[in-house]
Design an enzyme around this catalytic site. Sequence first.
Site, short mmCIF file in Angstrom:
data_model
loop_
_atom_site.label_atom_id
_atom_site.label_comp_id
_atom_site.label_asym_id
_atom_site.label_seq_id
_atom_site.Cartn_x
_atom_site.Cartn_y
_atom_site.Cartn_z
NE ARG A 39 36.78 31.35 39.35
CZ ARG A 39 37.87 30.82 39.87
NH1 ARG A 39 38.24 29.60 39.50
NH2 ARG A 39 38.62 31.48 40.74
CB CYS A 85 44.09 29.70 36.01
SG CYS A 85 45.29 28.92 37.13
#
Length: 271
Positions: free
Chosen positions: A170, A228
Amino acid sequence: MTSPLITVAELQALKPVLLDVTWNLAGPPGREAYDAGHIPGAYFVDLETELAGPPGPGRHPLPDATTVTALARRTGISAETSVVVYDAANSLAAARAWWILRYFGVSDVRVLDGGLAAWRAAGGEVTTDVPADSSSDFTATPGHLPLVDAEGAAKVAASGVLLDARAPERFAGEVEPMDKVAGHIPGAVNTPMADLLTPDGHFKPAADLTTYFTAHGVTPDATLATYCGSGVTATHTALALATVDIQAPVYIGSWSDWITDPTRPTATGRA
């Protein structure tokens, strides 16, 4: 320094307010797991509705003080109450509860290392009994822990160490299952949550975490922040840093907030 983590043996010797924050990003709902069996006396806390505000911007923005006040009062938390939070195993959701409660003024909050899995492994009993609502006179006030916004995160990435807690794929922009744009904030350093844990969901020993963070540029004088995808896993990194006596601001909006402004730069790749 008092560790923000607590072991099963230490928990068994205490009588704290106990919160079960079991949560799954992609389901099933944490309440189902709680209803199937939880540590006796634990209240269920819903991450989506009690530890986050409605989405926008960002998928898990801060809850408002009224929401946290209601959570604290129904579970009997006051400013000085001893609170222990846990989830199913890896402390991801528990870390969000730890951070939110601390941010809103609850000073004594610890995370059960290894969560319910560790409790069960040690022979701890579970129950389906739900405790009755309690009460307190607590009023949540924000600002007891540091945070940064998008501008602050960009400054940290440029001149300090901005830690990205997402999985490497990611971070690199190779896959993006949650957000409309893939990649990361330019200048960020990838420290995936999995790197901080043992295979059974406990945090690695403090010496190992210190070595790991040092290798990723975290020094005593470094300017730090964590982020995040939506501000949950970033609190897990902040918790890991706290176990080695390092405080790092959290960018609560994180990537899901960053990408709402198309003028903000993005980067891809693992380096």
